[in-house]
Design a protein around this motif. Structure first.
Motif, PDB file in Angstrom:
ATOM      1  N   PRO A   2       7.305   5.391 -10.192  1.00 56.78           N
ATOM      2  CA  PRO A   2       8.120   6.023 -11.245  1.00 56.78           C
ATOM      3  C   PRO A   2       9.472   5.333 -11.442  1.00 56.78           C
ATOM      4  O   PRO A   2       9.928   5.187 -12.579  1.00 56.78           O
ATOM      5  CB  PRO A   2       8.297   7.461 -10.740  1.00 56.78           C
ATOM      6  N   ALA A   3      10.118   4.920 -10.348  1.00 64.62           N
ATOM      7  CA  ALA A   3      11.406   4.240 -10.474  1.00 64.62           C
ATOM      8  C   ALA A   3      11.243   2.906 -11.189  1.00 64.62           C
ATOM      9  O   ALA A   3      12.091   2.517 -12.006  1.00 64.62           O
ATOM     10  CB  ALA A   3      12.023   4.026  -9.089  1.00 64.62           C
ATOM     11  N   ILE A   4      10.146   2.200 -10.899  1.00 64.62           N
ATOM     12  CA  ILE A   4       9.898   0.918 -11.554  1.00 64.62           C
ATOM     13  C   ILE A   4       9.651   1.121 -13.047  1.00 64.62           C
ATOM     14  O   ILE A   4      10.167   0.376 -13.892  1.00 64.62           O
ATOM     15  CB  ILE A   4       8.719   0.202 -10.888  1.00 64.62           C
ATOM     16  N   LEU A   5       8.879   2.139 -13.402  1.00 61.53           N
ATOM     17  CA  LEU A   5       8.656   2.430 -14.814  1.00 61.53           C
ATOM     18  C   LEU A   5       9.952   2.832 -15.500  1.00 61.53           C
ATOM     19  O   LEU A   5      10.208   2.448 -16.651  1.00 61.53           O
ATOM     20  CB  LEU A   5       7.609   3.546 -14.955  1.00 61.53           C
ATOM     21  N   ASN A   6      10.774   3.591 -14.789  1.00 64.69           N
ATOM     22  CA  ASN A   6      12.054   4.038 -15.337  1.00 64.69           C
ATOM     23  C   ASN A   6      12.939   2.841 -15.696  1.00 64.69           C
ATOM     24  O   ASN A   6      13.431   2.722 -16.817  1.00 64.69           O
ATOM     25  CB  ASN A   6      12.737   4.939 -14.303  1.00 64.69           C
ATOM     26  N   CYS A   7      13.148   1.939 -14.740  1.00 65.45           N
ATOM     27  CA  CYS A   7      14.020   0.795 -15.018  1.00 65.45           C
ATOM     28  C   CYS A   7      13.371  -0.178 -15.986  1.00 65.45           C
ATOM     29  O   CYS A   7      14.064  -0.906 -16.709  1.00 65.45           O
ATOM     30  CB  CYS A   7      14.436   0.105 -13.723  1.00 65.45           C
ATOM     31  N   THR A   8      12.027  -0.197 -16.042  1.00 67.75           N
ATOM     32  CA  THR A   8      11.355  -1.043 -17.026  1.00 67.75           C
ATOM     33  C   THR A   8      11.705  -0.608 -18.443  1.00 67.75           C
ATOM     34  O   THR A   8      12.052  -1.434 -19.303  1.00 67.75           O
ATOM     35  CB  THR A   8       9.833  -0.991 -16.826  1.00 67.75           C
ATOM     36  N   VAL A   9      11.643   0.688 -18.699  1.00 71.89           N
ATOM     37  CA  VAL A   9      11.980   1.206 -20.031  1.00 71.89           C
ATOM     38  C   VAL A   9      13.448   0.951 -20.341  1.00 71.89           C
ATOM     39  O   VAL A   9      13.811   0.552 -21.459  1.00 71.89           O
ATOM     40  CB  VAL A   9      11.655   2.710 -20.114  1.00 71.89           C
ATOM     41  N   LEU A  10      14.322   1.162 -19.348  1.00 68.19           N
ATOM     42  CA  LEU A  10      15.755   0.978 -19.572  1.00 68.19           C
ATOM     43  C   LEU A  10      16.082  -0.479 -19.888  1.00 68.19           C
ATOM     44  O   LEU A  10      16.815  -0.775 -20.845  1.00 68.19           O
ATOM     45  CB  LEU A  10      16.534   1.438 -18.337  1.00 68.19           C
ATOM     46  N   ILE A  11      15.558  -1.410 -19.102  1.00 70.66           N
ATOM     47  CA  ILE A  11      15.849  -2.834 -19.325  1.00 70.66           C
ATOM     48  C   ILE A  11      15.259  -3.291 -20.659  1.00 70.66           C
ATOM     49  O   ILE A  11      15.892  -4.060 -21.402  1.00 70.66           O
ATOM     50  CB  ILE A  11      15.308  -3.676 -18.159  1.00 70.66           C
ATOM     51  N   PHE A  12      14.064  -2.820 -20.992  1.00 71.95           N
ATOM     52  CA  PHE A  12      13.476  -3.185 -22.277  1.00 71.95           C
ATOM     53  C   PHE A  12      14.364  -2.725 -23.422  1.00 71.95           C
ATOM     54  O   PHE A  12      14.592  -3.464 -24.396  1.00 71.95           O
ATOM     55  CB  PHE A  12      12.078  -2.573 -22.404  1.00 71.95           C
ATOM     56  N   ALA A  13      14.889  -1.496 -23.314  1.00 70.56           N
ATOM     57  CA  ALA A  13      15.787  -0.989 -24.354  1.00 70.56           C
ATOM     58  C   ALA A  13      17.063  -1.819 -24.430  1.00 70.56           C
ATOM     59  O   ALA A  13      17.569  -2.100 -25.524  1.00 70.56           O
ATOM     60  CB  ALA A  13      16.116   0.478 -24.088  1.00 70.56           C
ATOM     61  N   LEU A  14      17.593  -2.216 -23.278  1.00 72.98           N
ATOM     62  CA  LEU A  14      18.801  -3.041 -23.271  1.00 72.98           C
ATOM     63  C   LEU A  14      18.546  -4.396 -23.928  1.00 72.98           C
ATOM     64  O   LEU A  14      19.420  -4.943 -24.603  1.00 72.98           O
ATOM     65  CB  LEU A  14      19.285  -3.236 -21.832  1.00 72.98           C
ATOM     66  N   CYS A  15      17.352  -4.945 -23.731  1.00 74.73           N
ATOM     67  CA  CYS A  15      17.033  -6.250 -24.314  1.00 74.73           C
ATOM     68  C   CYS A  15      16.989  -6.199 -25.832  1.00 74.73           C
ATOM     69  O   CYS A  15      17.235  -7.205 -26.504  1.00 74.73           O
ATOM     70  CB  CYS A  15      15.694  -6.752 -23.777  1.00 74.73           C
ATOM     71  N   LEU A  16      16.651  -5.051 -26.393  1.00 72.89           N
ATOM     72  CA  LEU A  16      16.566  -4.935 -27.845  1.00 72.89           C
ATOM     73  C   LEU A  16      17.927  -5.039 -28.514  1.00 72.89           C
ATOM     74  O   LEU A  16      18.010  -5.359 -29.699  1.00 72.89           O
ATOM     75  CB  LEU A  16      15.911  -3.597 -28.233  1.00 72.89           C
ATOM     76  N   GLU A  17      19.000  -4.760 -27.775  1.00 76.01           N
ATOM     77  CA  GLU A  17      20.324  -4.700 -28.386  1.00 76.01           C
ATOM     78  C   GLU A  17      21.214  -5.881 -28.020  1.00 76.01           C
ATOM     79  O   GLU A  17      22.364  -5.945 -28.445  1.00 76.01           O
ATOM     80  CB  GLU A  17      21.027  -3.412 -27.945  1.00 76.01           C
ATOM     81  N   ILE A  18      20.721  -6.833 -27.248  1.00 80.80           N
ATOM     82  CA  ILE A  18      21.567  -7.933 -26.774  1.00 80.80           C
ATOM     83  C   ILE A  18      22.050  -8.779 -27.945  1.00 80.80           C
ATOM     84  O   ILE A  18      21.275  -9.182 -28.799  1.00 80.80           O
ATOM     85  CB  ILE A  18      20.802  -8.784 -25.751  1.00 80.80           C
ATOM     86  N   ARG A  24       0.797  -1.216   0.000  1.00 81.92           N
ATOM     87  CA  ARG A  24       0.000   0.000   0.000  1.00 81.92           C
ATOM     88  C   ARG A  24       0.840   1.282   0.000  1.00 81.92           C
ATOM     89  O   ARG A  24       0.338   2.337  -0.426  1.00 81.92           O
ATOM     90  CB  ARG A  24      -0.922   0.002   1.221  1.00 81.92           C
ATOM     91  N   ILE A  25       2.083   1.212   0.473  1.00 87.52           N
ATOM     92  CA  ILE A  25       2.874   2.444   0.618  1.00 87.52           C
ATOM     93  C   ILE A  25       4.173   2.382  -0.185  1.00 87.52           C
ATOM     94  O   ILE A  25       4.445   3.257  -1.015  1.00 87.52           O
ATOM     95  CB  ILE A  25       3.185   2.710   2.108  1.00 87.52           C
ATOM     96  N   THR A  26       4.980   1.342   0.053  1.00 86.07           N
ATOM     97  CA  THR A  26       6.299   1.295  -0.577  1.00 86.07           C
ATOM     98  C   THR A  26       6.207   1.207  -2.091  1.00 86.07           C
ATOM     99  O   THR A  26       6.839   1.984  -2.820  1.00 86.07           O
ATOM    100  CB  THR A  26       7.108   0.111  -0.033  1.00 86.07           C
ATOM    101  N   LEU A  27       5.433   0.250  -2.602  1.00 85.29           N
ATOM    102  CA  LEU A  27       5.345   0.065  -4.051  1.00 85.29           C
ATOM    103  C   LEU A  27       4.749   1.275  -4.773  1.00 85.29           C
ATOM    104  O   LEU A  27       5.257   1.660  -5.843  1.00 85.29           O
ATOM    105  CB  LEU A  27       4.549  -1.196  -4.377  1.00 85.29           C
ATOM    106  N   PRO A  28       3.676   1.922  -4.263  1.00 86.38           N
ATOM    107  CA  PRO A  28       3.206   3.135  -4.944  1.00 86.38           C
ATOM    108  C   PRO A  28       4.263   4.233  -5.016  1.00 86.38           C
ATOM    109  O   PRO A  28       4.344   4.945  -6.025  1.00 86.38           O
ATOM    110  CB  PRO A  28       2.004   3.561  -4.086  1.00 86.38           C
ATOM    111  N   MET A  29       5.081   4.398  -3.959  1.00 91.24           N
ATOM    112  CA  MET A  29       6.138   5.404  -4.018  1.00 91.24           C
ATOM    113  C   MET A  29       7.203   5.051  -5.040  1.00 91.24           C
ATOM    114  O   MET A  29       7.867   5.923  -5.602  1.00 91.24           O
ATOM    115  CB  MET A  29       6.779   5.562  -2.630  1.00 91.24           C
ATOM    116  N   LEU A  30       7.357   3.749  -5.297  1.00 90.70           N
ATOM    117  CA  LEU A  30       8.386   3.289  -6.230  1.00 90.70           C
ATOM    118  C   LEU A  30       7.899   3.242  -7.670  1.00 90.70           C
ATOM    119  O   LEU A  30       8.686   2.881  -8.562  1.00 90.70           O
ATOM    120  CB  LEU A  30       8.867   1.892  -5.814  1.00 90.70           C
TER     121      LEU A  30
END
Length: 572
Positions: A212-228, A204-210
């Motif tokens: 934006p950070a979760i979305l941020n690393c999601t986009v970054l990891i997805f981009a990294l996967c495209l170039e492996i 209820r508290i920790t994950l909602p605060m996180l």
């Protein structure tokens, strides 16, 4: 006498500061942007640029879209990227919360050990996983023959997805952990005071605060996967599975025309997609600041969440995860380098041999790959750090007109797929006369590798520079010193620990990186990564394992020495 106390020489420099700043700025921007211009140009030619008669054409793009193998590679890449991103983000977030917000036993040690996949040379980890968990791997055979369990297929898309998640999990872990470190825990403490349990507080508290950070690393990891590239080349080969980067590599390498226009067209399309993902990530990073709650207790002491009876099982599970994903594959890699073949049919001590290491010591190509990689890691690492240090000073501590372009230019190369950057440098060396000086020698490979990794030096140096007050610059200028004198006598000495850390980071990365060089390496200019890739494709596995072990040993030794050196510098 500290750097702050050092007297600054008065007087004007021999040349205006703007001249040197212009040279460095143009050099950085040119090295980053320059290779993409001929790449885009070549994608719109009807023939390779070195052949006469070529005209403007979209034929390369039409050929690409009409190729069923291309469409299959895109589909495989998307399946891999989605699965890997989901597993890595979920696992990294969970581990970051457990190691940062709970009373998990051993959480400090786990925080370091979870970074092992990002420190171990990538090809070494792939070879280790293949030796242990591949279809003919030791553990796979052991479980199949003795326990009659079904054999998993590491060379399938699900198998490669699991391995990809292990490799990229540290990205999610670091992103979420850094956000938690800067987030006030008072809301979580208040919820616990109201009687909420650990799971309810996290959900209820920790994950909602996180979020934006979760979305941020999601986009970054997805981009990294495209170039492996390494995963499909090493693991996908037995099942004939290609991803986007490996499709471009094989199309280039196996074509009768070594550089067909449709390969450049595919590289440009991937470049556009990755660039758009970077824009999205930049916006998410800006939005993340609105979700961070900072208070008096932020980053300070907080009461960890009590896991109760699950403390020890959770700790044991993380320990098993680290052992399975990093420790056991490393042991398998070492064992593979000392045996003729790794099999459960014969005890390993009956198959012991020194032939693999003898090949490394006597084969000219293998031996040259070691020395060349060390030369690039040492020389290229030092030159890159020097260039980035000056560029960072211009970007953040000067009034030079182009300074706002330097930081984005330094951040861009690492996000671009290495294969695409390598193709860009291939065309640059081929199309421009100065490129002929570095086209077929180690200098050209070193430049491509160093440009790809300028970002890493910058992300280490820039935070340390931001902590140095601008009052020191003003004091130096008030004493009559020019910009270069202030940079040389005040700022750079204070950045010494960051410069050393950046050099170590560059050394480790340059030693293991290989993507930008797969199109540039020629006989006589071998480096470790490409040589291992070429030998593995021909079925030569023992010497490749020996080279990977040597990489791991060198990296471990450098990190050990660097850790001691950094402690001495910090205390100086």
């Amino acid at each position: 006498m500290t750097a702050v106390d050092t007297p600054v020489a008065a007087g004007r420099p021999r040349a205006p500061a703007s001249v040197g700043q212009a040279v460095v700025s143009v050099l950085v921007i040119g090295l980053v942007v320059g290779p993409f211009v001929p790449l885009v140009y070549s994608s719109f030619r009807s023939k390779p640029v070195y052949l006469p008669g070529g005209v403007f054409s979209l034929g390369g793009y039409r050929t690409l879209f009409a190729d069923p193998a291309y469409r299959t590679a895109v589909k495989n890449t998307l399946l891999f990227a989605v699965g890997t991103t989901a597993l890595a983000v979920a696992g990294g977030t969970l581990l970051a919360i457990l190691c940062t917000r709970t009373n998990l036993p051993g959480r400090r040690a786990y925080g370091l050990l979870l970074m092992a996949p990002s420190v171990i040379p990538p090809l070494g980890l792939i070879v280790g996983w293949t030796a242990i968990y591949g279809q003919g791997g030791y553990v796979t055979q052991l479980l199949s023959r003795n326990l009659h369990l079904p054999v998993w297929n590491l060379s399938s898309i699900p198998g490669m997805t699991v391995f990809g998640a292990v490799v990229t999990l540290p990205v999610a872990y670091l992103t979420v952990r850094s956000t938690l470190a800067g987030t006030d825990s008072s809301l979580e403490d208040a919820a616990r005071s109201a009687g909420a349990g650990p799971l309810r507080v996290i959900g209820r508290i920790t994950l909602p605060m996180l979020r934006p950070a979760i979305l941020n690393c999601t986009v970054l990891i997805f981009a990294l996967c495209l170039e492996i590239l390494g995963i499909p080349l090493f693991l996908g080969g037995p099942s004939n599975i290609d991803f986007y980067a490996s499709f471009l590599y094989r199309s280039w390498s196996n074509s009768g025309t070594p550089d067909p226009p449709f390969v450049s067209a595919g590289a440009v399309l991937l470049l556009v997609v990755v660039s758009l993902l970077l824009v999205v990530r930049a916006r998410l990073s800006g939005a993340e600041q609105r979700f961070v709650t900072v208070g008096a207790r932020s980053g300070g002491v907080h009461r960890p969440l009590d896991l109760g009876r699950w403390r020890r099982p959770a700790s044991a599970a993380i320990g098993v995860f680290i052992a399975v994903t990093s420790v056991v594959p490393l042991l398998g890699l070492v064992l593979m380098s000392f045996v003729r073949v790794l099999t459960t049919l014969v005890a390993p001590w009956h198959l012991m041999t020194s032939d693999n290491w003898h090949a490394v010591a006597t084969d000219p190509a293998l031996r040259r790959s070691i020395t060349d990689s060390l030369l690039i890691a040492v020389g290229g690492g030092a030159a890159s750090v020097a260039l980035v240090a000056v560029a960072a000073l211009i970007a953040h501590r000067s009034r030079f007109p182009l300074r706002r372009l330097i930081a984005p230019a330094l951040m861009y190369p690492r996000a671009v797929p290495g294969v695409i950057l390598g193709m860009g440098f291939f065309w640059t060396y081929l199309m421009f006369t100065p490129g002929s000086l570095v086209r077929n020698n180690l200098w050209g490979e070193a430049i491509a590798l160093c440009v790809r990794n300028l970002t890493l030096a910058y992300v280490v140096i820039q935070p340390s520079l931001a902590r140095i007050g601008v009052e020191l610059d003003r004091a130096g200028h008030a004493a009559g010193a020019g910009w270069w004198t202030v940079a040389r006598r005040i700022l750079l000495p204070m950045l010494r620990p960051a410069l050393l850390a950046a050099f170590v980071f560059m050394f480790v990365t340059l030693l293991g990186d290989y993507d930008p060089v797969v199109f540039l390496q020629k006989p006589g200019t071998e480096i470790l990564g490409v040589t291992m890739l070429q030998h593995w494709s021909t079925g030569v596995q023992g010497p490749v394992a020996a080279l990977a072990v040597l990489q791991v040993v060198i990296v471990a030794a450098v990190l050990l020495v660097a850790g001691r050196a950094l402690r001495r510098v910090d205390h100086a």
